[in-house]
Design a protein around this motif. Structure first.
Motif, PDB file in Angstrom:
ATOM      1  N   SER A   1     108.179  51.414  73.543  1.00 53.91           N
ATOM      2  CA  SER A   1     107.011  51.398  74.270  1.00 53.91           C
ATOM      3  C   SER A   1     107.380  52.379  75.041  1.00 53.91           C
ATOM      4  O   SER A   1     106.025  52.864  75.785  1.00 53.91           O
ATOM      5  CB  SER A   1     106.740  50.246  74.952  1.00 53.91           C
ATOM      6  OG  SER A   1     107.279  49.283  75.840  1.00 53.91           O
ATOM      7  N   SER A   2     107.583  52.774  76.366  1.00 49.08           N
ATOM      8  CA  SER A   2     107.391  53.738  77.416  1.00 49.08           C
ATOM      9  C   SER A   2     107.837  54.453  76.942  1.00 49.08           C
ATOM     10  O   SER A   2     106.341  55.535  77.568  1.00 49.08           O
ATOM     11  CB  SER A   2     108.650  53.161  78.501  1.00 49.08           C
ATOM     12  OG  SER A   2     109.803  53.403  77.953  1.00 49.08           O
ATOM     13  N   TYR A   3     108.450  54.858  76.067  1.00 50.84           N
ATOM     14  CA  TYR A   3     107.672  55.937  74.901  1.00 50.84           C
ATOM     15  C   TYR A   3     106.526  56.759  74.856  1.00 50.84           C
ATOM     16  O   TYR A   3     105.496  57.443  74.655  1.00 50.84           O
ATOM     17  CB  TYR A   3     109.598  57.067  74.265  1.00 50.84           C
ATOM     18  CG  TYR A   3     108.835  58.065  73.638  1.00 50.84           C
ATOM     19  CD1 TYR A   3     109.631  59.411  74.302  1.00 50.84           C
ATOM     20  CD2 TYR A   3     107.824  57.714  72.752  1.00 50.84           C
ATOM     21  CE1 TYR A   3     108.980  60.443  73.739  1.00 50.84           C
ATOM     22  CE2 TYR A   3     107.779  59.152  72.512  1.00 50.84           C
ATOM     23  CZ  TYR A   3     108.247  60.981  73.124  1.00 50.84           C
ATOM     24  OH  TYR A   3     107.862  61.832  72.257  1.00 50.84           O
ATOM     25  N   LEU A   4     106.015  56.047  74.253  1.00 51.34           N
ATOM     26  CA  LEU A   4     105.182  55.273  73.545  1.00 51.34           C
ATOM     27  C   LEU A   4     103.543  55.875  73.894  1.00 51.34           C
ATOM     28  O   LEU A   4     102.387  56.996  74.063  1.00 51.34           O
ATOM     29  CB  LEU A   4     104.725  54.441  72.152  1.00 51.34           C
ATOM     30  CG  LEU A   4     105.688  55.127  70.932  1.00 51.34           C
ATOM     31  CD1 LEU A   4     105.349  53.333  69.844  1.00 51.34           C
ATOM     32  CD2 LEU A   4     105.167  55.850  70.083  1.00 51.34           C
ATOM     33  N   LYS A   5     103.972  55.281  75.392  1.00 50.45           N
ATOM     34  CA  LYS A   5     102.930  55.028  76.226  1.00 50.45           C
ATOM     35  C   LYS A   5     102.537  56.559  76.604  1.00 50.45           C
ATOM     36  O   LYS A   5     101.904  57.020  77.671  1.00 50.45           O
ATOM     37  CB  LYS A   5     103.102  53.744  77.780  1.00 50.45           C
ATOM     38  CG  LYS A   5     102.454  52.911  77.100  1.00 50.45           C
ATOM     39  CD  LYS A   5     103.116  51.361  77.790  1.00 50.45           C
ATOM     40  CE  LYS A   5     102.626  49.889  77.660  1.00 50.45           C
ATOM     41  NZ  LYS A   5     103.002  49.049  78.201  1.00 50.45           N
ATOM     42  N   THR A   6     103.614  57.306  76.863  1.00 47.35           N
ATOM     43  CA  THR A   6     103.487  58.898  77.191  1.00 47.35           C
ATOM     44  C   THR A   6     102.957  59.573  76.506  1.00 47.35           C
ATOM     45  O   THR A   6     102.894  60.728  77.259  1.00 47.35           O
ATOM     46  CB  THR A   6     104.820  59.858  77.446  1.00 47.35           C
ATOM     47  OG1 THR A   6     105.297  59.510  76.477  1.00 47.35           O
ATOM     48  CG2 THR A   6     105.574  58.887  78.789  1.00 47.35           C
ATOM     49  N   ILE A   7     102.410  59.518  75.230  1.00 50.17           N
ATOM     50  CA  ILE A   7     101.740  59.706  74.438  1.00 50.17           C
ATOM     51  C   ILE A   7     100.270  58.616  73.682  1.00 50.17           C
ATOM     52  O   ILE A   7      99.527  59.635  73.063  1.00 50.17           O
ATOM     53  CB  ILE A   7     102.752  60.967  72.813  1.00 50.17           C
ATOM     54  CG1 ILE A   7     103.584  59.372  72.870  1.00 50.17           C
ATOM     55  CG2 ILE A   7     103.533  61.883  73.579  1.00 50.17           C
ATOM     56  CD1 ILE A   7     104.096  60.163  71.221  1.00 50.17           C
ATOM     57  N   TYR A   8     100.048  57.724  74.670  1.00 51.06           N
ATOM     58  CA  TYR A   8      99.404  57.069  73.345  1.00 51.06           C
ATOM     59  C   TYR A   8      99.459  55.892  73.834  1.00 51.06           C
ATOM     60  O   TYR A   8      99.912  55.183  75.014  1.00 51.06           O
ATOM     61  CB  TYR A   8      99.579  57.078  71.960  1.00 51.06           C
ATOM     62  CG  TYR A   8      98.519  56.137  71.210  1.00 51.06           C
ATOM     63  CD1 TYR A   8      97.403  56.465  70.521  1.00 51.06           C
ATOM     64  CD2 TYR A   8      98.867  54.991  70.549  1.00 51.06           C
ATOM     65  CE1 TYR A   8      96.057  56.255  70.195  1.00 51.06           C
ATOM     66  CE2 TYR A   8      97.709  54.610  70.109  1.00 51.06           C
ATOM     67  CZ  TYR A   8      96.656  55.295  70.079  1.00 51.06           C
ATOM     68  OH  TYR A   8      95.899  54.329  68.870  1.00 51.06           O
ATOM     69  N   PRO A   9      97.835  55.639  75.111  1.00 51.63           N
ATOM     70  CA  PRO A   9      97.041  54.199  75.664  1.00 51.63           C
ATOM     71  C   PRO A   9      97.385  52.820  74.666  1.00 51.63           C
ATOM     72  O   PRO A   9      97.379  52.065  75.308  1.00 51.63           O
ATOM     73  CB  PRO A   9      96.221  54.993  76.146  1.00 51.63           C
ATOM     74  CG  PRO A   9      95.374  55.442  74.621  1.00 51.63           C
ATOM     75  CD  PRO A   9      97.051  56.585  74.643  1.00 51.63           C
ATOM     76  N   ASN A  10      97.370  52.945  73.455  1.00 47.94           N
ATOM     77  CA  ASN A  10      97.104  51.299  73.057  1.00 47.94           C
ATOM     78  C   ASN A  10      98.199  51.230  72.584  1.00 47.94           C
ATOM     79  O   ASN A  10      98.614  50.805  71.144  1.00 47.94           O
ATOM     80  CB  ASN A  10      96.289  51.480  71.159  1.00 47.94           C
ATOM     81  CG  ASN A  10      94.751  52.493  71.833  1.00 47.94           C
ATOM     82  OD1 ASN A  10      94.490  52.156  73.170  1.00 47.94           O
ATOM     83  ND2 ASN A  10      94.174  52.157  71.005  1.00 47.94           N
ATOM     84  N   ILE A  11      99.161  50.702  73.253  1.00 48.44           N
ATOM     85  CA  ILE A  11     100.997  49.706  73.036  1.00 48.44           C
ATOM     86  C   ILE A  11     100.906  48.880  73.622  1.00 48.44           C
ATOM     87  O   ILE A  11     100.227  48.307  74.827  1.00 48.44           O
ATOM     88  CB  ILE A  11     101.679  50.925  73.663  1.00 48.44           C
ATOM     89  CG1 ILE A  11     101.898  52.284  72.496  1.00 48.44           C
ATOM     90  CG2 ILE A  11     102.794  50.535  73.099  1.00 48.44           C
ATOM     91  CD1 ILE A  11     101.652  52.725  71.045  1.00 48.44           C
ATOM     92  N   ALA A  12     101.502  47.512  72.218  1.00 50.93           N
ATOM     93  CA  ALA A  12     101.305  46.519  73.072  1.00 50.93           C
ATOM     94  C   ALA A  12     102.634  45.443  73.053  1.00 50.93           C
ATOM     95  O   ALA A  12     104.152  46.592  71.490  1.00 50.93           O
ATOM     96  CB  ALA A  12     100.690  44.818  72.575  1.00 50.93           C
ATOM     97  N   SER A  13     103.501  45.338  73.996  1.00 50.79           N
ATOM     98  CA  SER A  13     104.695  44.985  73.437  1.00 50.79           C
ATOM     99  C   SER A  13     104.641  43.417  73.148  1.00 50.79           C
ATOM    100  O   SER A  13     104.014  42.763  73.946  1.00 50.79           O
ATOM    101  CB  SER A  13     105.279  45.241  75.120  1.00 50.79           C
ATOM    102  OG  SER A  13     105.424  46.665  75.031  1.00 50.79           O
ATOM    103  N   TYR A  14     105.698  42.530  72.116  1.00 53.00           N
ATOM    104  CA  TYR A  14     105.717  41.266  72.211  1.00 53.00           C
ATOM    105  C   TYR A  14     107.006  41.379  71.813  1.00 53.00           C
ATOM    106  O   TYR A  14     108.041  41.360  71.001  1.00 53.00           O
ATOM    107  CB  TYR A  14     105.129  41.649  70.360  1.00 53.00           C
ATOM    108  CG  TYR A  14     105.130  39.754  70.475  1.00 53.00           C
ATOM    109  CD1 TYR A  14     103.598  38.977  70.727  1.00 53.00           C
ATOM    110  CD2 TYR A  14     105.668  38.778  69.898  1.00 53.00           C
ATOM    111  CE1 TYR A  14     103.316  38.134  70.542  1.00 53.00           C
ATOM    112  CE2 TYR A  14     105.771  37.941  69.301  1.00 53.00           C
ATOM    113  CZ  TYR A  14     104.400  37.535  69.662  1.00 53.00           C
ATOM    114  OH  TYR A  14     104.129  35.639  69.878  1.00 53.00           O
TER     115      TYR A  14
END
Length: 562
Positions: A97-110
């Protein structure tokens, strides 16, 4: 304890390695026992390099996973990163999630609730995704057997990418991509990655498409090393490389959440053993006592002061976890002692009020005392659930497979597994499990074994020798801290019992007029009579350092004495 001395390597291999590396026979023996036969292999072992990390696209379905994530980003879809509630799962979610958030904002963790949803991908998690307009779920450290859940998600037009490292069943879920090096049709060169390791391969693949290198991912390796340590995967091959560099990150530039835990410990330099016994239990405590998402929040927080507040609350969970663990272990002992049965080959206990979050720890405690394949059950909703632990050399997963007609579901590894069943099936399952173990286990496995690398004399234990031993780390399965045997030792008169309960043994060992070397044997206090009055004895031990009043000396960490 059974003492088993490993066979001596072949003489010609020993001679070749001693000459190639300019090392003594003991060091060459230790290397050959770890499968290292050449100068090049030794160089890779002692000097891990980021070049040793494999191409992620060698993993089956990796190209499909990357293509689907890229499509989601291009189309502005909402992505959910879903992981199990243990250390491997929570570190995996924090990583991806932290890596994806560096390239894209629409990330949720579950992270699923251990008590409401149970292990793995859940129907509730998929419903949550639907309610929040999430069209892609990436599962980490779970999902390889979630055939019905993946089908359920598909009906809701939710795609799933599975990243797992557990053994697949006979059928794979119909996901967009299934990343699991243990797939029969996956030719990835190393199949012992943990869940976070598979997650790392995914971000490695994604980053390579964006022109990034493995060096750009270096800051994520503290999470990978923590998961490798906690999940007890082999410390060989790619795991060794990832753990080596991950420990460098932990000791030099850890993320705020890990630093917040370390700061509580007042330790300056951590070993992988510290990660196993100190860092990992605190991360685990969130999922055991409260909610695993707390651990993800801690591990993804950038502000150290905020992270310290999260770490303090998780420390409270850890204190509560320890109290529960002690209480339930005591009750489990009482239950076993009341059973007055004939000799059993298994330990199976059940109490509907036991806390589900600590039954795995309790199972490990029972193994330490009774040394049998062990299951600890508790109530879980309208079913009962258990954590299974095994003794060295016995595959508890295979044993459960032979009892599967009694189970609703099960999963795990050779030495640790989880399962659920209907309460009315408990006695039938207990009897079946006992029968399977009784008929298949080698009876020698019911006595704990100490595997000894080689026999040495005390004169060999020098500062230079210890400096070489330290380079064998990080230690873990298939690369354990070397264990030595020395014979015809004597205590020079200082042997005594120490500790609050006087259950530890402290001595000074000498051998044929060698200089004395201190030894400490935890829980070996009952061996005092074996070494008193300068009686000769044999010892099995590892070598470590003892720091006292600023002085650092070598000592024997005694495992057993005869």
């Amino acid at each position: 304890m059974r003492w088993t001395l490993k066979p001596k390597p072949e003489a010609h291999k020993l001679k070749h390695l001693m000459e190639a590396l300019q090392v003594n026979e003991t060091v060459a023996t230790l290397l050959l026992q770890r499968g290292i036969e050449t100068y090049e292999a030794a160089k890779t072992f002692f000097r891990p390099s980021l070049d040793d990390i494999h191409d992620p696209f060698l993993m089956k379905d990796m190209n499909l996973a990357v293509a689907r994530i890229d499509k989601a980003i291009a189309d502005g879809e909402n992505i959910m990163v879903y992981g199990d509630y243990d250390v491997d799962g929570t570190t995996s979610v924090a990583l991806v999630s932290s890596y994806l958030k560096t390239i894209y904002p629409n990330i949720a963790s579950y992270i699923p609730d251990r008590y409401e949803e149970g292990y793995g991908l859940s129907f509730q998690g998929i419903d949550f995704a639907e309610d929040n307009d999430i069209s892609l779920i990436i599962t980490l450290d779970c999902g390889i057997k979630a055939i019905d859940k993946v089908a359920y998600a598909s009906e809701k037009n939710i795609d799933i990418i599975i990243c797992d490292h557990h053994r697949p069943g006979t059928e794979l879920p119909k996901a967009v991509a299934v990343l699991d090096p243990k797939r029969d049709d996956c030719n990835y060169p190393y199949d012992e990655l943990c869940g976070c390791g598979v997650g790392f391969k995914l971000i490695q693949a994604l980053s390579s498409k964006r022109g990034q290198t493995i060096e750009d991912l270096f800051p994520y390796l503290d999470l990978v090393a923590t998961a490798i340590a906690a999940d007890i995967v082999p410390l060989t091959g790619e795991n060794r490389t990832l753990a080596h560099f991950g420990m460098q990150v932990i000791n030099s530039a850890p993320r705020a959440g890990i630093k917040a835990i370390i700061d509580q410990l007042k330790k300056t330099s951590l070993t992988i053993t510290d990660v196993v016994f100190v860092v990992a239990p605190r991360i685990n405590a969130a999922g055991r006592i409260s909610q695993g998402l707390h651990a993800v929040t801690l591990l993804t927080e950038d502000d150290l002061e905020v992270a310290k507040q999260y770490a303090a609350s998780i420390e409270t969970y850890n204190t509560e976890r320890r109290a529960l663990d002690q209480e339930i272990t005591k009750e489990a002992f009482e239950q076993i002692e009341k059973l007055e049965e004939q000799e059993r080959f298994t330990t199976v206990v059940y109490n509907e009020n036991w806390h589900k979050g600590v039954i795995g720890i309790v199972a490990s405690r029972l193994i330490e005392t009774y040394y049998r394949p062990t299951l600890v059950f508790t109530k879980s909703g309208d079913k009962i659930a258990a954590s299974a632990r095994s003794v060295k050399g016995f595959d508890v997963y295979n044993a459960l497979e032979q009892c599967k007609e009694h189970l609703i579901q099960f999963g795990g590894h050779k030495y640790a597994a989880g399962l659920t069943m209907k309460e009315e099936k408990y006695q039938d399952f207990k009897d079946a499990f006992e029968e399977v173990v009784k008929n298949t286990i080698d009876k020698n496995l019911l006595t704990p074994e100490i595997l000894i690398d080689t026999k040495i004399t005390l004169k060999e234990i020098t500062p230079k020798f210890y400096r070489i031993l330290k380079q064998f780390s990080p230690f873990g399965p298939q690369n354990m801290s070397p264990v030595f045997m020395s014979t015809q030792l004597q205590d020079n008169g200082w042997a005594k019992c120490v500790g609050a309960e006087k259950d530890h043994l402290k001595l000074n060992a000498v051998q044929q007029r060698s200089n004395p070397i201190a030894g400490i044997g935890f829980n070996l206090g009952d061996k005092l009579s074996t070494v008193k009055n300068k009686k000769p004895f044999d010892a099995v031990y590892s070598v470590d350092e003892n720091e006292w009043n600023g002085n650092v000396t070598l000592q024997l960490r005694l495992r057993d004495i005869k």
